[in-house]
Design a protein around this motif. Structure first.
Motif, PDB file in Angstrom:
ATOM      1  N   ALA A  65     -17.120  34.977  16.792  1.00 22.15           N
ATOM      2  CA  ALA A  65     -16.237  34.218  15.899  1.00 22.15           C
ATOM      3  C   ALA A  65     -14.773  34.559  16.157  1.00 22.15           C
ATOM      4  CB  ALA A  65     -16.607  34.503  14.444  1.00 22.15           C
ATOM      5  N   ARG A  66     -14.475  35.828  16.386  1.00 18.14           N
ATOM      6  CA  ARG A  66     -13.098  36.240  16.705  1.00 18.14           C
ATOM      7  C   ARG A  66     -12.645  35.631  18.033  1.00 18.14           C
ATOM      8  NH1 ARG A  66     -12.985  41.197  18.064  1.00 18.14           N
ATOM      9  NH2 ARG A  66     -10.717  41.417  17.915  1.00 18.14           N
ATOM     10  N   ILE A  67     -13.555  35.606  18.995  1.00 20.10           N
ATOM     11  CA  ILE A  67     -13.221  35.021  20.299  1.00 20.10           C
ATOM     12  C   ILE A  67     -12.897  33.537  20.156  1.00 20.10           C
ATOM     13  CG2 ILE A  67     -14.178  34.456  22.577  1.00 20.10           C
ATOM     14  CD1 ILE A  67     -15.860  37.033  22.287  1.00 20.10           C
ATOM     15  N   LEU A  68     -13.593  32.854  19.236  1.00 21.77           N
ATOM     16  CA  LEU A  68     -13.384  31.414  19.022  1.00 21.77           C
ATOM     17  C   LEU A  68     -12.220  31.122  18.087  1.00 21.77           C
ATOM     18  CD1 LEU A  68     -17.126  30.319  18.644  1.00 21.77           C
ATOM     19  CD2 LEU A  68     -15.667  30.074  20.649  1.00 21.77           C
ATOM     20  N   ALA A  69     -11.438  32.161  17.724  1.00 20.80           N
ATOM     21  CA  ALA A  69     -10.224  32.028  16.897  1.00 20.80           C
ATOM     22  C   ALA A  69     -10.530  31.819  15.418  1.00 20.80           C
ATOM     23  CB  ALA A  69      -9.323  30.910  17.415  1.00 20.80           C
TER      24      ALA A  69
END
Length: 368
Positions: free
Chosen positions: A334-338
């Motif tokens: 989720a963090r990678i996907l902003a």
């Protein structure tokens, strides 16, 4: 009104084959110069070979088990129609590769020496010029190493988000959350439209509980059914969650069960083909494989699709349980996907502006 009176079907290898030439169309006057032959490989694949006066064309006979092709034969003076089953094949021209002859360095040096000793003035001049223009590779390499050694490069890790093997394209210049990810980059609208009838049945039922969906899909569908959005938006969001349902079913299906006859979605051929194409790979022998990084890709697609359908909020706890992926891994993706964690609920992630800084992440390669 014409009526179908007869349907003629035959086993593979005994059906007529409609041949399409990849490079161009066949001229009518050239048809009589072509000869075709059907072959079968040791893997039971059907190959078609077409010869003309000058070229050989080959191609594989298409064998799609999801549908059949028929030729319609209708006589003008009759109201009866006959359907004949046929196969298709696209053939490509095969060209003979010319052998490449390389000049040996020893022979090249000998020729240069002969030119200098016994050649004409012009031959001597050309040989000397050629030797002066010949670069010493080792000298150039040493010079480049010395030049590069004097340069200072900052050790800054560059994150190129749109060059990932599984993450959808992101637009960090978007002015609103709905512009960060484009639905068409994940699943085209016409593919989702094939599930509109199923979405209508869910609306008529008033609840998704009796359809046997996973908890993540059922919970979100029930929220949509009680929301105040328009009927059109409700249909679109339900088709998105139907796609998510079939994607989760595919990811949770053991790979040994995914054979050529495997169907992940019996409601739509387009949905079935899209999931198999995007979330699997075809090996050299034609068999379908699903590397482990495809599970990461499915997680990314599911999270973004759910965010688009649910006003940019996703319950990652339910998603983690349905996909059987650890909560820590889901939050990391989720963090990678902003996405941002919701302030008052750590199980919910949000896609909102301003977006957080890009996160570098490299999935393990070679996993199967």
């Amino acid at each position: 009104m014409p009526v179908i009176r007869k349907v003629v079907t035959k086993q593979t290898g005994h059906r007529p084959i409609l041949i399409n030439f990849d490079n161009s169309k066949v001229k009518p006057e050239s048809v009589n110069t072509l000869e075709a032959q059907l072959y079968e490989t040791v893997l039971s694949e059907k190959l078609i070979a077409v010869t003309s006066n000058k070229l050989l064309y080959t191609g594989e006979v298409e064998d799609d088990e999801l549908y059949h092709n028929f030729i319609v034969i209708h006589k003008r003076d009759s109201d009866q129609i006959t359907l004949f089953q046929y196969d298709r094949a696209t053939v490509q021209a095969r060209f003979n590769k010319k052998r490449k002859f390389e000049i040996s360095p020893i022979k090249d040096n000998a020729a240069a020496e002969l030119n200098k000793q016994f050649g004409s003035k012009k031959a001597k001049r050309v040989t000397e010029q050629r030797e002066r223009l010949t670069m010493n590779i080792d000298a150039v390499k040493q010079q480049l190493e010395q030049t590069v050694a004097g340069l200072k490069v900052d050790n800054v890790e560059q994150v190129v988000e749109n060059e990932s093997i599984y993450r959808p394209k992101i637009n960090r210049d978007a002015s609103s959350p709905d512009g960060v990810y484009n639905l068409e980059d994940l699943v085209e609208a016409y593919i989702l439209d094939t599930l509109a009838v199923e979405a209508g049945k869910i609306i008529e039922a008033g609840s998704a509980d009796q359809f046997g969906f996973c908890k993540f899909v059922t919970t979100n569908m029930n929220k949509l059914l009680t929301s105040n959005i328009s009927e059109e938006d409700k249909i679109r969001s339900l088709t998105i969650f139907l796609y998510i349902h079939y994607l989760i079913v595919y990811i949770k299906t053991p790979m040994k069960s995914i054979t050529k006859k495997f169907v992940v979605c019996d409601k739509s051929v387009d949905i079935n083909n899209h999931i198999l194409k995007v979330f699997s790979e075809v090996g050299a022998n034609g068999s379908r494989t699903r590397p482990l990084h495809m599970k990461d890709k499915a997680l990314c697609y599911t999270m973004i699709l759910a965010a688009i359908a649910m006003e940019f909020e996703v319950d990652v706890e339910l998603l983690s349980k349905d996909l059987k992926i650890g909560m820590k891994k889901v939050v990391e993706v989720a963090r990678i996907l902003a996405f941002n964690m919701k302030a008052n609920n750590k199980n919910i992630v949000q896609l909102k502006l301003p977006l957080p800084a890009p996160v570098a992440y490299s999935p393990k390669k070679g996993r199967r």
